[in-house]
Design an enzyme around this catalytic site. Structure first.
Site, PDB file in Angstrom:
ATOM      1  N   ASP A 165      71.214  65.791  48.835  1.00 14.07           N
ATOM      2  CA  ASP A 165      71.392  65.704  50.283  1.00 14.07           C
ATOM      3  C   ASP A 165      72.054  64.376  50.677  1.00 14.07           C
ATOM      4  OD1 ASP A 165      70.369  66.676  53.036  1.00 14.07           O
ATOM      5  OD2 ASP A 165      69.619  64.618  52.945  1.00 14.07           O
ATOM      6  N   GLU A 173      89.315  62.303  48.240  1.00 19.08           N
ATOM      7  CA  GLU A 173      87.953  61.765  48.225  1.00 19.08           C
ATOM      8  C   GLU A 173      87.009  62.729  47.498  1.00 19.08           C
ATOM      9  OE1 GLU A 173      86.951  58.715  49.121  1.00 19.08           O
ATOM     10  OE2 GLU A 173      89.103  58.420  49.355  1.00 19.08           O
TER      11      GLU A 173
HETATM   12  C1  NOJ Z   1      71.643  66.948  55.551  1.00 18.50           C
HETATM   13  C2  NOJ Z   1      70.715  68.107  55.706  1.00 18.50           C
HETATM   14  O1  NOJ Z   1      71.406  69.281  55.389  1.00 18.50           O
HETATM   15  C3  NOJ Z   1      70.221  68.073  57.126  1.00 18.50           C
HETATM   16  O2  NOJ Z   1      69.536  69.234  57.473  1.00 18.50           O
HETATM   17  C4  NOJ Z   1      69.371  66.848  57.287  1.00 18.50           C
HETATM   18  O3  NOJ Z   1      68.967  66.731  58.636  1.00 18.50           O
HETATM   19  C5  NOJ Z   1      70.131  65.592  56.892  1.00 18.50           C
HETATM   20  N1  NOJ Z   1      70.888  65.732  55.686  1.00 18.50           N
HETATM   21  C6  NOJ Z   1      69.194  64.441  56.691  1.00 18.50           C
HETATM   22  O4  NOJ Z   1      68.467  64.635  55.512  1.00 18.50           O
END
Ligand code: NOJ
Length: 602
Positions: free
Chosen positions: A252, A333
């Site tokens: 993430d 990138e």
């Molecule tokens: C990306 C995730 O997909 C999203 O749902 C989240 O709010 C943010 N990262 C923070 O972790």
């Protein structure tokens, strides 16, 4: 590595092509496609299996919204377990679960308070182990979400960190003095950086009289990746789940791991008239150059990949895969995220260039698909059109009249392009974005901060629409988000019984991707490149017939004439939308409004 694309000529690959081709012929001859029978593993099959992700179909599950098994209105692991046969039937190779770890759920799981457990709302570790085993039995792999940019403010590391300036965990997070701070005055935040979720990215902590940095919610303090202990902690976490049999991770917010150490202000974005752009939260829009996509992330990814590859030992056969949440400005990138052969990083950083063009612009699609085919070397693309953070496909591409036809067009691009394909639960039945209509109903905090310009992400997280029972078969309780009215007709039960449904289209494309050798691994070449209404391309691989694809981006019928270098013009239909005729040759392919044609060149 980037820039050179070698053609696939190895003996092993040719054998695999022939095997796939035979499987495809058997399928075509048998009328209704059936899943291929598992065969005894050979050396080649083993090699192919180790590279399963190169042609993988990956399905994102937002567990809270997929299937509730205990009537509390929230989806859970046992609910996913109940639906594995559905996923098998659809044809997916892997499921990516958005976070199921213990969490105060401010960001619905992306604020993790324990990385080595399951939140009781979703089940137990035993439920998780059973889910992995049951999924694997059906040849479905499980991929976990992993959040390394930040923790929850309730994680023990942060609780320790904020307890005193001398605590051993202090340096696990990003703490800074205020600007102009005195003994009595906290001073201003250290610089102008903002949270993606609105307002300053710095939060004052009265007890220890410093600010901490958070790129997302205040309750999501950023970890300090300059601290080697943070690296070690995550290597342990990754190992914990790999030992339990997960097949990889989706990392993430990975591009925001590092910030400029000098704390330089970010630039303010201006519009064409030179006025400051203001975002949905009423803040000036910043250029994101000091807090996103900084080079420090690459050594971390190399380290994480090396950690993960250690688990590909005989005791843990089968390659594990690293998927990146990589919203990046261009292909140059993106290619960096793959690393190099001696220092590999992600196998599958998400290509958000293609799927988030957000308008049906043939030239833009052609250019971006061409980029991902020619500018990432021997790496594998991962295309994606949809996820839990963006309005669904209908809201970004639909015209309100032909939404399902447009969804067929986009699914064709997703599954008939080379590489891995990622889609979001409910796309296969055309689930619609259904945002709250009143501020008081909003669950996602950004929808409250940003109302009414930003309504939050509830609209794309509504419960899966299974059938015509109350609550669309999602729960026997009260669903955590309301069931959209469209569930009465857009649901699995109805679509599965209709051979012309979007579900059936997804299923056929996925089966073609898995069984037709050219579609499975052929190169992509754009055709008819001056056409502004129809996107056409061909797939080619040695030892198997070429496949051509044309998709009409308009509501008017179109005719295209294609030519495949080195091949004749005779073509046989593999799949087409109802309004598109079977052509006698490549010279004249008629397409209905938003029509699709897929043919095999003789
Ligand atoms: C990306 C995730 O997909 C999203 O749902 C989240 O709010 C943010 N990262 C923070 O972790």
């Amino acid at each position: 590595m980037p820039g050179t694309k070698s053609s696939p000529k190895s003996f092993a690959r040719s054998i695999a092509v022939v095997a796939l081709f035979l499987a495809f012929v058997a399928l075509s001859a048998g009328g209704q496609p059936q899943p291929a029978k598992p065969t005894a593993p050979s050396a080649t099959a083993t090699a192919d299996r180790r590279d399963w992700w190169k042609n993988a179909v990956i399905y994102e599950i937002y567990p809270r919204s997929f299937q509730d098994s205990n009537g509390d209105g929230i989806g859970d692991l046992n609910g996913i377990d109940e639906r594995l046969d559905y996923l098998k039937d659809l044809g997916v190779d892997a499921i990516w679960l958005s976070p199921v770890y213990p969490s105060p759920l401010v960001d619905f799981g992306y604020d993790i308070s324990d990385y080595e457990a399951i939140d009781p709302k979703y089940g137990t570790l035993a439920d998780f182990d059973r889910l992995v085993a049951q999924a694997n039995k059906r040849h479905i792999r499980v991929i976990m979400d992993m959040v390394m940019n930040h923790t929850s403010d309730k994680h023990k590391w942060f609780i320790e960190s904020r307890s005193s300036r001398s605590n051993p965990y202090r340096d696990w997070f990003v703490w800074r003095d205020g600007k102009g701070e005195t003994a009595t005055n906290k001073g201003a935040p250290p610089n102008n950086w903002q949270s993606y979720f609105g307002h300053s990215a710095w939060q004052w902590d009265e007890k220890t009289r410093q600010y901490y940095y958070h790129k997302f919610y205040i309750q999501q303090p950023d970890l300090n990746w300059d601290n080697p202990k943070v690296h070690d902690a995550f290597k342990d976490v990754v190992g914990f789940w790999l030992k339990r049999g997960v097949s990889g991770f989706r990392f993430d917010a990975i591009t925001t791991l590092y910030e400029d150490p000098h704390l330089t202000d970010e630039g303010i974005v201006k519009d064409e008239d030179g006025n400051r752009k203001i975002n949905a939260y009423g803040d000036p829009q910043l250029d994101d150059t000091k807090t996103n996509n900084l080079p420090g992330v690459h050594p971390v990814m190399q380290e994480m990949r090396a950690t993960m590859d250690k688990f590909n030992s005989p005791a843990f056969p089968g390659t594990r895969v690293l998927i990146g949440e990589t919203y990046l400005p261009n292909i140059g990138e993106l290619v960096k995220q793959y690393g190099t052969p001696d220092k590999p990083e992600f196998q599958l950083p998400m290509d958000t260039q293609v799927g988030f063009i957000n308008k049906l612009d043939v030239a833009a699609f052609r250019a971006k698909l061409n980029d991902v085919e020619t500018k990432i070397g021997d790496n594998t693309p991962l295309l994606v059109f949809d996820n839990h953070d963006n309005p669904r496909i209908d809201a970004r591409y639909g015209d309100g009249m032909h939404n399902v036809d447009i969804e067929r067009v986009l699914a064709t691009i997703l599954f008939l392009s080379r590489g891995a394909a990622l889609f979001y639960y409910g796309d296969e039945i055309g689930m619609k974005t259904t945002p709250p209509t009143r501020k008081e109903d909003v669950k996602d905090p950004i929808g409250v901060t940003g109302w009414p310009k930003e309504k939050g992400r509830d609209g794309e997280r509504t419960p899966m629409q299974w059938d015509v029972r109350p609550n669309a078969g999602f729960t026997k309780g009260i669903p955590w988000l309301p069931i959209p009215p469209s569930a009465a007709k857009d649901n699995v039960e109805i679509e599965k019984s209709n051979a012309n449904s979007l579900f059936a289209w997804y299923q056929r494309l996925i089966r073609m991707k898995k069984t037709n050798p050219t579609v499975a691994q052929g190169d992509n070449t754009m055709l008819d490149t001056a056409n502004t209404k129809v996107l056409s391309w061909m797939r080619q691989t040695p030892g198997a017939p070429a496949v051509v694809v044309s998709v009409n981006f308009t509501a008017d019928p179109q005719t295209v004439s294609l030519s495949v270098p080195g091949a004749g013009s005779k073509v046989t239909t593999l799949l087409k939308t109802p309004g598109s005729a079977d052509p006698a040759s490549l010279d004249k392919i008629n397409l209905g409004p938003f029509g699709v044609y897929i043919g095999q060149v003789q």
